[in-house]
Design an enzyme around this catalytic site. Structure first.
Site, PDB file in Angstrom:
ATOM      1  CB  SER A 132      -8.204   1.253   5.703  1.00  0.00           C
ATOM      2  OG  SER A 132      -9.098   2.334   5.721  1.00  0.00           O
ATOM      3  CB  SER A 155      -8.413   3.986   2.337  1.00  0.00           C
ATOM      4  OG  SER A 155      -7.152   3.351   4.093  1.00  0.00           O
ATOM      5  CE  LYS A 205      -4.139   1.935   2.565  1.00  0.00           C
ATOM      6  NZ  LYS A 205      -5.058   1.952   3.450  1.00  0.00           N
TER       7      LYS A 205
END
Lengths: 505, 498
Positions: free
Chosen positions: B188, B164, B79
């Site tokens: 998330s 997210s 990420k």
């Protein structure tokens, strides 16, 4: 001794409409002595090239996190203990949010809600000359620790400002006094005393020129005995003299303003050392909303018994205690004790010399303290000052001085000879005993030699001897003088006195 | 080689160790899949060389007879919230575009030390603020999943992969990476995992170091793995976690042997069903998956008990005060002075530069949260908002504490709905925020929580079930997750259209 509000200060500002009293509180920012910054491992040495002592944390790179430096916390706790303050076993860091180019994180990590150190106090001594009629205790509200900011440099480029982050993140203690001071002299004494304590404890070098210590000066005026007036805060004043000037100027300005029908506005001001005046920086309306909140990157600071015990055990003898001991145990005068304890270097030199001298003479420290104090405070500095640049202070070792004092105490040299020997020591670094020998700087204690000279003097002045024996006691001094003259001043006066008394009957 | 991309973490690790294939072959196969998946927009940058170099090292180590790490030969997606040395790190924001850290986050370093390699930096909601991956400066991530149309054909609407960690969920579901890192501030990891039919666990707050992870809300941010099985999550979490003296909030505890202690035998365990999670407006199919979940856990030997978490309804409002408050301060450092974007209009002073840089550099959602956060911390509002929210947070943590007297793990839906179409909720932030309603309480309490896939809904989209455990009891969460995984038999995967 008086405390806080029951002030006995008589310092007054004479206004057109009568007398005014000034009320002063100080927030002193003291840089914590530590090799590393409060939340990063970067070095804290003063004077390095710009931006060479900056860690990723100090530069607030993405994802960087603060980790408290235990030594900084320890120093602040020890400082708190030195002002007899309450140490909060549970404290917390808060973020103070504002934007400025010298503040990379966009917030300063400080302690608003739960400071490390709570209520404490500090004693300022009576000083008649300064108008402080008696000892006075000044309340200290709190000490908290926080990060310092970086430094902007506006003179490096025609249109841009540069940022030096070396100082950014260095640990500061903010020491907040109660509004207990009532004159510039009291404020000056407070800052000096605080500086002395910090230096004793070793938590701050107290170097105001390098910015290690600076004060925010809160000043208001009122009619004596009435409620506090509105205060102004003058930021970052960096010497004792400037603190006093700030107060004088600010108090006068406020009195004039009020007497002219105006009102004092609560505001932040700046001191201009060139003019000795203050000017407005921003008013309360323009004040930042710092949006304080607990720093979520840091856990609350919890101090355990072992940590606190170590802090306490590592505290040195503090100024007030030392001064009392010098008077009570060493038998020094109040004045000598005060001067000897004012600076760490002074008492350190004194105590080393005292120990060395006592050891050499095989006596207790209290038996030689007065001699050593007089030497340290007047004789030695006098010789040094007279020599000026010719003196090499490195030659003034405790050992050399102790040897001189030892010779003097043993009657081998006179006071004058001691000075002469010390002068040569300072210039050359030679051994005092060797100097005394080689330069003939020894006084005669050999009774035989002195007796021989006395006999000659008495024989040559038979008439005076008659007069003396007839009751003219004052002539004793004459015989001493004649004998010393005959001995080229090198006779031990005590021996001369003794022998003369015996001969004259 | 396509079958190598079907393998999970454990299968790759074991296969490399056994010599069934080389790590290099695995990395190459995944690099090919990455290169072919541009349409998903899941990567901000790809790093095939990183994956290959790591694989070659593993192969060399194996040849030399060296001990291989827990993630040896496994190429993963990272990420783009984790700082990676020498590789652009943006948090999907224009304000950090072009920023290349000189440092490696602790979590990513731990993974490299365990033998993993990096396929690329994954897209996400900007600064991890969002639930649909639509706030990225680098464009939306498109879910590999498509609705099954009423006519039996696939619907064409692009779906949200969740957020997210939307890039992470998309690549793991699409078999582009066997696993990816995620971060979870208020759901998330779990919400995108649920939306894409994969597993994801947010460990106890403090298990994974936050050092080098771009901060959103420091008291909530927690990294965790996203993968296609509970076992894979256990393995990867073991590699990511560990005490880090550089993070003051890091847990100074040994990392448990999660993989070795996996067990789907739940006899003697009690599973709590919080009645407050049965909210009005929750999709009936979600409720159905919840019922199935209870049955599966009963079948595994657990006793299912009703519990109450009375302050649940205050969790979301409290979260949307605390997280923005912290964010407003955490994001103050993006000021154009030292790195990243700098907008310096002609004649601009310092304040103008700040304003221009931040106006240009931050997206709307980020600005919205900075404004909310600034507001709730302001003089006069602080007590009413921030302090009140902190009190709520304490009450929510207490709710869980009380619940642990009655149960060992809590079962709940992960999300109130299945994945929605991109664009559906972007005009209605509140509707978007509601997506995290089931995820946020565990975040506020700092508890380990995981999403595991349960079933497909009528539109052919995955639904996830959430397991919430006691602090430090990731094992209990993983074990319950394993019991569900074994019984749900979820093996659906998106049809490749990209």
């Amino acid at each position: 001794m008086v405390t806080g509000a029951e002030t006995m200060s008589t310092y007054r500002i004479q206004g057109a409409t009568g007398e005014w009293e000034v009320v002063i509180g100080l927030e002193v920012h003291a840089q914590v002595t530590s090799n590393a910054k409060l939340f990063s491992g970067a070095s804290t040495a003063f004077g390095a090239e710009p931006n060479t002592q900056v860690s990723l944390i100090d530069a607030a790179m993405p994802g960087m996190l603060p980790v408290p430096n235990r030594e900084c916390i320890r120093q602040a706790v020890r400082t708190g203990m030195a002002i007899e303050a309450e140490i909060n076993r549970w404290s917390r860091f808060d973020r103070k949010n504002y934007f400025y180019a010298d503040l990379p994180q966009g917030y300063q990590i400080s302690q608003l809600y739960h400071p490390l150190v709570g209520e404490g106090q500090l004693l300022i001594e009576a000083d008649e000359k300064a108008g402080i009629s008696q000892d006075k205790v000044i309340g200290i509200e709190r000490i908290h620790v926080e990060q310092d900011a970086g430094k902007l440099m506006h003179d490096q480029h025609p249109t841009m400002s540069y940022v030096d982050l070396n100082r950014c993140g260095v640990a500061l203690m903010e020491i907040v006094s109660r509004p207990d001071m009532r004159s510039p002299a009291e404020a000056g004494a407070y800052v000096r005393k605080l500086r002395t304590i910090l230096r004793y404890v070793g938590s701050c070098d107290g170097n105001m020129e390098e910015g290690s210590m600076r004060a925010d000066v809160n000043v208001s005026v009122r009619r004596p005995g009435e409620e506090f007036g509105t205060r102004t805060e003058t930021k970052n004043v960096n010497s004792v003299r400037f603190v006093m000037q700030t107060i004088e100027h600010e108090a006068r300005r406020q009195v004039d303003l009020i007497e002219d029908g105006g009102t004092v506005v609560q505001e932040t001001r700046l001191f201009d050392p060139n003019t000795g005046t203050t000017r407005s920086m921003r008013s309360k309306e323009d004040a930042h909303d710092y949006r304080y909140f607990p720093d979520p990157d840091l856990l609350p600071l919890e101090l355990d018994d072992a940590f606190l015990e170590e802090c306490r055990a590592s505290l040195p003898e503090l100024p007030d205690a030392k001064r009392a001991r010098y008077v009570g145990e060493l038998g020094l005068s109040d004045y000598n004790a005060a001067v000897l304890t004012a600076e760490v270097e002074t008492f350190a030199r004194f105590e080393t010399l005292l120990a060395e001298t006592a050891k050499r003479l095989g006596k207790g420290e209290k038996d030689v303290a007065t001699q050593v104090a007089n030497w340290s405070l007047s004789v030695a500095p006098g010789v040094m000052n007279a020599l000026g640049d010719e003196a090499n202070p490195a030659h003034a070792t405790a050992e050399a001085q102790a040897v001189i004092l030892q010779m003097q105490a043993a009657g081998e040299i006179s006071g004058g000879q001691a000075k002469e020997i010390f002068e040569i020591v300072l210039k050359t670094g030679r051994e005092p005993a060797e100097i005394a020998e080689t330069e003939g700087l020894k006084q005669q204690s050999d009774t035989g030699a002195i007796e021989a000279e006395i006999d000659k003097v008495l024989a040559a002045n038979a008439d005076k001897v008659e007069e003396y024996r007839g009751g003219k006691d004052k002539l004793f001094g004459f015989f001493v003088g004649q004998t010393m003259k005959a001995m080229q001043g090198k006779a031990n006066p005590a021996v001369v006195n003794e022998l003369l008394k015996a001969k004259l009957g | 080689m396509t079958e190598l991309t079907e393998l999970g973490v454990k299968a790759i690790r074991d296969g490399v160790a056994a010599g069934d294939f080389t790590a290099r072959e695995v990395a190459e196969a995944h690099n090919v899949a990455v290169a072919a998946a541009g349409e998903l927009n899941a990567f901000i940058v790809t790093t095939p060389d990183h994956a290959l170099a790591a694989a070659e090292k593993v192969d060399a180590d194996r040849a030399a007879g060296k001990q291989l790490g827990a993630m040896a030969g496994v190429p993963i997606g990272m990420k783009d919230l984790f700082a990676t040395q020498g590789v652009q790190t943006t948090a999907a924001s224009h304000i950090l575009e072009g920023f290349t850290p000189e440092y490696e986050s602790t979590v990513s370093q731990n993974l490299w030390n365990a033998g993993a390699g990096m396929l690329g930096k994954l897209n996400l909601d900007q600064f991890a603020m969002g639930s649909s991956n639509e706030t990225s400066y680098f464009g939306n991530v498109i879910s590999p999943w498509r609705r099954k149309g009423a006519d039996g054909f696939g619907g064409n609407a692009d779906l949200a992969p969740g957020g997210s960690s939307g890039g992470s969920s998309a690549v793991v579901a699409a078999r582009i990476a066997p696993a990816a890192t995620g971060t979870d501030t208020g759901g998330s990891i779990r919400q995108p995992a649920a939306f894409t039919g994969i597993c994801g666990i947010k460990p106890t707050y403090g298990r994974c170091s936050r050092w080098g992870v771009v901060a959103f809300a420091s008291s909530l941010d927690q990294a965790g793995p996203m993968a296609r099985s509970v076992e894979d999550c256990a393995i990867m979490l073991g590699a990511m976690a560990g005490f880090d003296p550089k993070d003051s909030t890091s847990l100074d505890l040994p990392v448990p042997e999660w993989e070795a202690n996996l067990s789907a035998d739940l006899r003697g365990k009690k599973v709590g069903i919080p009645k407050e999670y049965r909210m009005e407006g929750t999709d009936p199919e979600i409720l159905e998956s919840w019922e199935r979940g209870k049955e599966w856990l009963r079948d595994a030997g657990a006793e299912v008990v009703d519990i109450s978490l009375p302050h649940t309804k205050y969790a979301l409002p409290a979260y949307y005060i605390i997280a923005p408050a912290e964010a407003s301060s955490n994001l103050a450092r993006y000021d154009g002075v030292r790195y990243g974007l700098r907008e310096l209009p002609n004649g601009a002073g310092l304040q103008d530069m700040y304003a221009a840089t931040r106006a240009e550099g931050f997206g709307d959602e980020v600005k919205r949260r900075i404004l909310i956060g600034t507001y709730v911390l302001s003089a006069g509002f602080y007590d009413a908002y921030y302090n009140q929210a902190q009190r709520v947070r304490t009450l929510i943590a207490r709710d869980f504490e009380k619940a642990w007297a009655q149960c060992d793990v809590i079962l709940a839906p992960t999300t109130p709905t299945a994945a929605f179409a991109l664009g559906d909720k972007m005009d209605d932030p509140l509707a978007m925020y509601l997506n995290d309603v089931f995820a946020v309480p565990a975040s506020l309490a700092g508890l380990p929580a995981m999403s595991v896939p349960a079933m497909l809904n009528g539109e052919g989209l995955p639904l996830g079930l959430q397991l919430i455990g006691k602090a430090f009891d990731e094992q209990g969460v993983l074990n319950a997750g394993l019991a569900i995984q074994q019984r749900a038999g979820f093996d659906a995967k998106p049809e490749k259209w990209w």
